[in-house]
Design a protein around this motif. Structure first.
Motif, mmCIF file in Angstrom:
data_model
loop_
_atom_site.group_PDB
_atom_site.id
_atom_site.type_symbol
_atom_site.label_atom_id
_atom_site.label_comp_id
_atom_site.label_asym_id
_atom_site.label_seq_id
_atom_site.Cartn_x
_atom_site.Cartn_y
_atom_site.Cartn_z
ATOM 1 N N ASP B 2 -2.901 -60.010 -15.384
ATOM 2 C CA ASP B 2 -4.099 -59.782 -14.581
ATOM 3 C C ASP B 2 -4.064 -58.394 -13.966
ATOM 4 O OD1 ASP B 2 -3.613 -63.129 -13.352
ATOM 5 O OD2 ASP B 2 -4.737 -62.447 -15.106
ATOM 6 N N GLN B 3 -5.207 -57.720 -14.037
ATOM 7 C CA GLN B 3 -5.290 -56.376 -13.466
ATOM 8 C C GLN B 3 -6.517 -56.241 -12.593
ATOM 9 O OE1 GLN B 3 -4.977 -53.381 -16.594
ATOM 10 N NE2 GLN B 3 -2.877 -53.040 -15.973
ATOM 11 N N VAL B 4 -6.321 -55.576 -11.469
ATOM 12 C CA VAL B 4 -7.419 -55.305 -10.541
ATOM 13 C C VAL B 4 -7.374 -53.816 -10.220
ATOM 14 C CG1 VAL B 4 -8.464 -55.851 -8.318
ATOM 15 C CG2 VAL B 4 -7.184 -57.609 -9.567
ATOM 16 N N THR B 5 -8.458 -53.110 -10.501
ATOM 17 C CA THR B 5 -8.499 -51.662 -10.312
ATOM 18 C C THR B 5 -9.660 -51.288 -9.418
ATOM 19 O OG1 THR B 5 -7.604 -51.349 -12.546
ATOM 20 C CG2 THR B 5 -8.580 -49.435 -11.475
ATOM 21 N N GLN B 6 -9.368 -50.546 -8.366
ATOM 22 C CA GLN B 6 -10.410 -50.117 -7.458
ATOM 23 C C GLN B 6 -10.658 -48.625 -7.585
ATOM 24 O OE1 GLN B 6 -8.834 -52.791 -3.837
ATOM 25 N NE2 GLN B 6 -10.858 -51.867 -3.463
ATOM 26 N N SER B 7 -11.919 -48.249 -7.484
ATOM 27 C CA SER B 7 -12.282 -46.828 -7.532
ATOM 28 C C SER B 7 -13.470 -46.567 -6.619
ATOM 29 C CB SER B 7 -12.610 -46.416 -8.972
ATOM 30 O OG SER B 7 -13.719 -47.148 -9.465
ATOM 31 N N PRO B 8 -13.557 -45.339 -6.078
ATOM 32 C CA PRO B 8 -12.510 -44.326 -6.111
ATOM 33 C C PRO B 8 -11.361 -44.674 -5.176
ATOM 34 C CG PRO B 8 -14.269 -43.630 -4.666
ATOM 35 C CD PRO B 8 -14.705 -44.946 -5.239
ATOM 36 N N GLU B 9 -10.303 -43.885 -5.198
ATOM 37 C CA GLU B 9 -9.188 -44.110 -4.264
ATOM 38 C C GLU B 9 -9.618 -43.784 -2.842
ATOM 39 O OE1 GLU B 9 -5.591 -42.823 -7.320
ATOM 40 O OE2 GLU B 9 -5.541 -42.213 -5.221
ATOM 41 N N ALA B 10 -10.417 -42.731 -2.706
ATOM 42 C CA ALA B 10 -10.878 -42.308 -1.387
ATOM 43 C C ALA B 10 -12.329 -41.883 -1.472
ATOM 44 C CB ALA B 10 -10.014 -41.162 -0.859
ATOM 45 N N LEU B 11 -13.041 -42.103 -0.385
ATOM 46 C CA LEU B 11 -14.473 -41.794 -0.334
ATOM 47 C C LEU B 11 -14.797 -41.234 1.048
ATOM 48 C CD1 LEU B 11 -17.067 -42.141 -2.050
ATOM 49 C CD2 LEU B 11 -17.335 -44.392 -1.019
ATOM 50 N N ARG B 12 -15.346 -40.035 1.046
ATOM 51 C CA ARG B 12 -15.748 -39.422 2.317
ATOM 52 C C ARG B 12 -17.265 -39.368 2.361
ATOM 53 N NH1 ARG B 12 -11.871 -36.582 5.133
ATOM 54 N NH2 ARG B 12 -13.418 -35.135 5.954
ATOM 55 N N LEU B 13 -17.824 -39.969 3.397
ATOM 56 C CA LEU B 13 -19.274 -40.076 3.522
ATOM 57 C C LEU B 13 -19.749 -39.476 4.828
ATOM 58 C CD1 LEU B 13 -19.645 -43.817 2.421
ATOM 59 C CD2 LEU B 13 -20.086 -41.802 1.013
ATOM 60 N N GLN B 14 -20.947 -38.989 4.809
ATOM 61 C CA GLN B 14 -21.612 -38.575 6.032
ATOM 62 C C GLN B 14 -22.271 -39.821 6.620
ATOM 63 O OE1 GLN B 14 -21.165 -35.252 6.650
ATOM 64 N NE2 GLN B 14 -22.011 -35.525 8.702
ATOM 65 N N GLU B 15 -22.332 -39.905 7.920
ATOM 66 C CA GLU B 15 -23.004 -41.038 8.547
ATOM 67 C C GLU B 15 -24.411 -41.175 7.971
ATOM 68 O OE1 GLU B 15 -23.091 -40.818 12.791
ATOM 69 O OE2 GLU B 15 -23.921 -42.823 13.023
ATOM 70 N N GLY B 16 -24.749 -42.407 7.550
ATOM 71 C CA GLY B 16 -26.059 -42.657 6.973
ATOM 72 C C GLY B 16 -26.131 -42.497 5.466
ATOM 73 N N GLU B 17 -25.069 -41.964 4.859
ATOM 74 C CA GLU B 17 -25.059 -41.729 3.407
ATOM 75 C C GLU B 17 -24.539 -42.972 2.693
ATOM 76 O OE1 GLU B 17 -22.343 -38.665 2.300
ATOM 77 O OE2 GLU B 17 -22.789 -38.833 0.160
ATOM 78 N N SER B 18 -25.408 -43.729 2.093
ATOM 79 C CA SER B 18 -25.027 -44.972 1.417
ATOM 80 C C SER B 18 -24.208 -44.691 0.164
ATOM 81 C CB SER B 18 -26.278 -45.776 1.058
ATOM 82 O OG SER B 18 -27.023 -46.070 2.215
ATOM 83 N N SER B 19 -23.329 -45.633 -0.172
ATOM 84 C CA SER B 19 -22.488 -45.476 -1.364
ATOM 85 C C SER B 19 -21.955 -46.842 -1.783
ATOM 86 C CB SER B 19 -21.350 -44.515 -1.067
ATOM 87 O OG SER B 19 -20.637 -44.199 -2.246
ATOM 88 N N SER B 20 -21.238 -46.849 -2.906
ATOM 89 C CA SER B 20 -20.673 -48.092 -3.426
ATOM 90 C C SER B 20 -19.224 -47.909 -3.825
ATOM 91 C CB SER B 20 -21.460 -48.563 -4.663
ATOM 92 O OG SER B 20 -22.777 -48.894 -4.316
#
Lengths: 114, 111
Positions: B2-20
């Motif tokens: 079984d493998q579980v992979t998350q991406s990205p490792e790091a995410l930098r957002l501005q307040e209000g900037e939606s992302s996934s």
């Protein structure tokens, strides 16, 4: 409020020492777990217990043992600490009815083995 | 395995900037997928459970979705207090007690 308490927040030990990490939960949970967390590797299961005096190996049990003499307490033992056991150790608990995916974690013990 | 992979490792957002955030998994028989939030110096805190493809769960600015191969955690209009590491984990049908965790995505939201 539910609580899982780990006895030490930070611990520094010498190579070869026997190390005890203690975990107590106040939720009357049947299932308890020990994980270690390393950067880039995620959480890895060391041992778990589904009942008092019962224990099962997880993915990385080598070099570790556990003890569960009472329902609320689950201890992790490093028989002879080694530098590669430097890590964050997390204890968790849950009940079968809640579902194994909803774990309640303690705050962790950061263990450094020198 | 079984493998579980998350991406990205790091995410930098501005307040209000939606992302996934993405959690992809390769397992034989999914029983459930779980999202956790972890603040620095603390243990993970449970957020969501997803059981089947098409399922969605929401909590405040967070929304988790599930397909047959991956899960997304959408952060809508994030605030600095959403800064944390987000972990996903899977349970497979043959394992009653074991979760397999991804390595996590560390989200930093700047004011």
């Amino acid at each position: 409020d539910v609580k899982v308490t780990q006895s030490s927040r930070y611990l520094v030990k010498r190579t070869g020492e026997k190390v005890f990490l203690e975990c107590v939960q106040d939720m009357d949970h049947e299932n308890m777990f020990w994980y270690r967390q390393d950067p880039g590797l995620g959480l890895r299961l060391i041992y778990f217990s589904y009942d008092v005096k019962m224990k099962e190996k997880g993915d990385i049990p080598e070099g570790y043992s556990v003890s569960r003499e009472k329902k609320e307490r689950f201890s992790l033992i490093l028989e002879s600490a080694s530098t590669n056991q430097t890590s964050m150790y997390l204890c968790a608990s849950t009940n079968p009815g809640t579902g194994i995916g909803k774990l309640f974690f303690g705050s962790g013990t950061q263990l450094s083995v020198l | 395995e079984d493998q579980v992979t998350q991406s990205p490792e790091a995410l930098r957002l501005q307040e209000g900037e939606s992302s996934s955030l993405n959690c992809s998994y390769t397992v034989s028989g999914l029983r459930g997928l779980f999202w956790y939030r972890q603040d620095p110096g603390k243990g993970p805190e449970f957020l969501f459970t997803l059981y089947s493809a098409g399922e969605e769960k929401e909590k405040e600015r967070l929304k988790a979705t599930l397909t047959k191969k991956e899960s997304f955690l959408h952060i809508t209009a994030p605030k600095p207090e959403d800064s944390a590491t987000y972990l996903c984990a899977v349970q497979v049908v043959r394992d009653d007690y074991k979760l397999s965790f991804g390595a996590g995505t560390t989200v930093t939201v700047r004011a």
